[in-house]
Design a protein around this motif. Structure first.
Motif, PDB file in Angstrom:
ATOM      1  N   PRO A  65       0.825  -1.219   0.000  1.00 53.03           N
ATOM      2  CA  PRO A  65       0.000   0.000   0.000  1.00 53.03           C
ATOM      3  C   PRO A  65       0.852   1.258   0.000  1.00 53.03           C
ATOM      4  N   SER A  66       0.315   2.315  -0.580  1.00 47.71           N
ATOM      5  CA  SER A  66       1.045   3.578  -0.683  1.00 47.71           C
ATOM      6  C   SER A  66       1.349   4.191   0.672  1.00 47.71           C
ATOM      7  N   CYS A  67       0.597   3.799   1.697  1.00 46.33           N
ATOM      8  CA  CYS A  67       0.799   4.372   3.027  1.00 46.33           C
ATOM      9  C   CYS A  67       1.668   3.493   3.906  1.00 46.33           C
ATOM     10  N   SER A  68       2.287   2.475   3.328  1.00 45.27           N
ATOM     11  CA  SER A  68       3.245   1.653   4.075  1.00 45.27           C
ATOM     12  C   SER A  68       4.624   2.270   3.880  1.00 45.27           C
ATOM     13  N   ILE A  69       5.018   3.105   4.836  1.00 42.82           N
ATOM     14  CA  ILE A  69       6.237   3.900   4.706  1.00 42.82           C
ATOM     15  C   ILE A  69       7.423   3.252   5.410  1.00 42.82           C
ATOM     16  N   ASN A  70       7.185   2.723   6.596  1.00 41.78           N
ATOM     17  CA  ASN A  70       8.229   2.071   7.389  1.00 41.78           C
ATOM     18  C   ASN A  70       7.547   1.094   8.346  1.00 41.78           C
ATOM     19  N   PRO A  71       8.297   0.388   9.190  1.00 45.12           N
ATOM     20  CA  PRO A  71       7.669  -0.593  10.084  1.00 45.12           C
ATOM     21  C   PRO A  71       6.612  -0.015  11.027  1.00 45.12           C
ATOM     22  N   VAL A  72       6.707   1.261  11.343  1.00 41.81           N
ATOM     23  CA  VAL A  72       5.726   1.883  12.237  1.00 41.81           C
ATOM     24  C   VAL A  72       4.543   2.413  11.446  1.00 41.81           C
ATOM     25  N   LEU A  73       4.804   3.221  10.424  1.00 38.72           N
ATOM     26  CA  LEU A  73       3.743   3.762   9.569  1.00 38.72           C
ATOM     27  C   LEU A  73       3.505   2.781   8.441  1.00 38.72           C
ATOM     28  N   SER A  74       2.619   1.823   8.681  1.00 40.52           N
ATOM     29  CA  SER A  74       2.427   0.720   7.741  1.00 40.52           C
ATOM     30  C   SER A  74       0.961   0.327   7.658  1.00 40.52           C
ATOM     31  N   CYS A  75       0.279   0.819   6.618  1.00 41.67           N
ATOM     32  CA  CYS A  75      -1.124   0.452   6.422  1.00 41.67           C
ATOM     33  C   CYS A  75      -1.281  -1.038   6.149  1.00 41.67           C
ATOM     34  N   GLY A  76      -0.312  -1.605   5.406  1.00 42.10           N
ATOM     35  CA  GLY A  76      -0.409  -3.016   5.072  1.00 42.10           C
ATOM     36  C   GLY A  76      -0.463  -3.902   6.293  1.00 42.10           C
ATOM     37  N   SER A  77       0.330  -3.557   7.310  1.00 46.00           N
ATOM     38  CA  SER A  77       0.345  -4.357   8.544  1.00 46.00           C
ATOM     39  C   SER A  77      -0.979  -4.279   9.272  1.00 46.00           C
ATOM     40  N   VAL A  78      -1.655  -3.140   9.150  1.00 49.78           N
ATOM     41  CA  VAL A  78      -2.939  -2.947   9.835  1.00 49.78           C
ATOM     42  C   VAL A  78      -4.078  -3.608   9.060  1.00 49.78           C
ATOM     43  N   MET A  79      -4.036  -3.523   7.736  1.00 47.13           N
ATOM     44  CA  MET A  79      -5.141  -4.005   6.900  1.00 47.13           C
ATOM     45  C   MET A  79      -5.362  -5.512   6.999  1.00 47.13           C
ATOM     46  N   ILE A  80      -4.316  -6.265   7.307  1.00 40.71           N
ATOM     47  CA  ILE A  80      -4.441  -7.720   7.323  1.00 40.71           C
ATOM     48  C   ILE A  80      -4.899  -8.250   8.671  1.00 40.71           C
ATOM     49  N   ALA A 147       1.501  -1.071  14.825  1.00 38.05           N
ATOM     50  CA  ALA A 147       1.730  -0.313  13.595  1.00 38.05           C
ATOM     51  C   ALA A 147       0.640   0.741  13.456  1.00 38.05           C
ATOM     52  N   LEU A 148       0.955   1.794  12.721  1.00 38.82           N
ATOM     53  CA  LEU A 148       0.010   2.886  12.509  1.00 38.82           C
ATOM     54  C   LEU A 148      -0.307   3.030  11.028  1.00 38.82           C
ATOM     55  N   CYS A 149      -1.559   3.326  10.746  1.00 42.20           N
ATOM     56  CA  CYS A 149      -2.011   3.542   9.370  1.00 42.20           C
ATOM     57  C   CYS A 149      -2.227   5.042   9.170  1.00 42.20           C
ATOM     58  N   PRO A 150      -1.406   5.705   8.355  1.00 43.12           N
ATOM     59  CA  PRO A 150      -1.550   7.160   8.173  1.00 43.12           C
ATOM     60  C   PRO A 150      -2.948   7.587   7.735  1.00 43.12           C
ATOM     61  N   TYR A 151      -3.551   6.855   6.801  1.00 46.49           N
ATOM     62  CA  TYR A 151      -4.897   7.215   6.357  1.00 46.49           C
ATOM     63  C   TYR A 151      -5.914   7.036   7.487  1.00 46.49           C
ATOM     64  N   CYS A 152      -5.705   6.010   8.291  1.00 45.91           N
ATOM     65  CA  CYS A 152      -6.583   5.803   9.452  1.00 45.91           C
ATOM     66  C   CYS A 152      -6.455   6.960  10.431  1.00 45.91           C
ATOM     67  N   MET A 153      -5.238   7.478  10.565  1.00 43.03           N
ATOM     68  CA  MET A 153      -5.015   8.585  11.487  1.00 43.03           C
ATOM     69  C   MET A 153      -5.726   9.849  11.019  1.00 43.03           C
ATOM     70  N   VAL A 154      -5.873  10.013   9.705  1.00 41.61           N
ATOM     71  CA  VAL A 154      -6.666  11.128   9.181  1.00 41.61           C
ATOM     72  C   VAL A 154      -8.117  10.981   9.638  1.00 41.61           C
ATOM     73  N   VAL A 155      -8.630   9.753   9.598  1.00 34.34           N
ATOM     74  CA  VAL A 155      -9.991   9.490  10.075  1.00 34.34           C
ATOM     75  C   VAL A 155     -10.087   9.770  11.561  1.00 34.34           C
ATOM     76  N   TRP A 156      -9.063   9.390  12.333  1.00 35.80           N
ATOM     77  CA  TRP A 156      -9.068   9.664  13.769  1.00 35.80           C
ATOM     78  C   TRP A 156      -9.270  11.165  14.023  1.00 35.80           C
ATOM     79  N   VAL A 157      -8.458  11.976  13.355  1.00 36.30           N
ATOM     80  CA  VAL A 157      -8.541  13.423  13.549  1.00 36.30           C
ATOM     81  C   VAL A 157      -9.917  13.943  13.134  1.00 36.30           C
ATOM     82  N   ALA A 158     -10.419  13.487  11.998  1.00 36.59           N
ATOM     83  CA  ALA A 158     -11.724  13.947  11.515  1.00 36.59           C
ATOM     84  C   ALA A 158     -12.826  13.615  12.507  1.00 36.59           C
ATOM     85  N   VAL A 159     -12.793  12.408  13.053  1.00 35.10           N
ATOM     86  CA  VAL A 159     -13.844  11.983  13.987  1.00 35.10           C
ATOM     87  C   VAL A 159     -13.771  12.761  15.290  1.00 35.10           C
ATOM     88  N   VAL A 160     -12.567  12.953  15.830  1.00 33.38           N
ATOM     89  CA  VAL A 160     -12.430  13.685  17.086  1.00 33.38           C
ATOM     90  C   VAL A 160     -12.921  15.121  16.927  1.00 33.38           C
TER      91      VAL A 160
END
Length: 221
Positions: A65-80, A147-160
């Motif tokens: 995924p485009s948002c899998s940047i490093n071991p911490v910022l990794s959408c792929g790790s979260v999606m599975i 792991a953290l998903c950057p796109y998910c974090m955008v949703v976090w901010v929007a919801v809060v």
């Protein structure tokens, strides 16, 4: 003085009060309109992007995924993970079904439409559920998945932000009723409205730094 004169004076005074309050009401209404529209657009965009990335991952397990940047910022790790389909289907579908509604409400408010109380209470219920779900996802990401998903974090901010300002709006307009002794606290919260989201962001950054401290050290070494 006749009753007619008194009635006219009373009507004039009431009209003067309404005219005095009208600019404040308009300002508050336009503010919540923009907040609903912006958070709804951000949430929709993030949810759509996550859904597309999820489809790519399902069709090609080797896809990165485009948002899998490093071991911490990794959408792929979260999606599975199981948490990514908490209700039996991919979480982004929730956002795709709800954030456009928020955008619609925001546009209606900006257009000057006075939404009935039950609509605001429905939005409050939805935002409260979303906030609880986001807090659960934050905990899972930081302390279970690792792991953290950057796109998910955008949703976090929007919801809060959505929850905070919807709550303040409903308290300010009396859609959510509070005892008279708490009106001062509500007015103060409205006056310093940015403090709530700022404190949440600060606490979240500190928690992320603490949860991934060893990984940050390795990556920055």
């Amino acid at each position: 003085m006749s009753m007619t004169t008194i009635e006219r004076r009373g009507h004039a005074e009431q009209t003067g009060v309404e005219e005095h309050l009208a600019p404040r009401r308009t300002t508050v209404d336009r503010a919540i309109g923009w907040i609903l529209t912006v958070t709804g657009v951000l949430g929709t965009a993030a949810a759509f992007t996550l859904a597309v990335e999820k489809i790519h991952l399902l069709t090609d397990p080797s896809y990165t995924p485009s948002c899998s940047i490093n071991p911490v910022l990794s959408c792929g790790s979260v999606m599975i993970t199981e948490q990514a389909s908490a209700f039996g289907f991919p979480n982004p579908l929730l956002g795709l079904g709800t954030f456009p509604v928020v955008v619609t409400l925001g546009v209606l408010v900006l257009a000057g439409v006075r939404l009935p109380r039950f609509v605001w209470l429905g939005l409050q219920a939805g935002a409260t559920f979303a906030l609880g779900f986001v807090f659960w996802l934050m905990f899972q990401s930081m302390y279970r998945i690792g792991a953290l998903c950057p796109y998910c974090m955008v949703v976090w901010v929007a919801v809060v932000v959505l929850f905070w300002y919807t709550t303040l709006y409903n308290l300010h307009h009396g859609h959510l009723r509070v005892p008279a002794r708490l009106r001062g606290a509500v007015d103060l919260a409205v006056d310093v409205h940015a403090v709530g989201p700022a404190l949440w962001l600060l606490v979240t950054v500190v928690l992320i730094a603490q949860a991934f401290w060893s990984q940050w050290q390795i990556m920055l070494a």
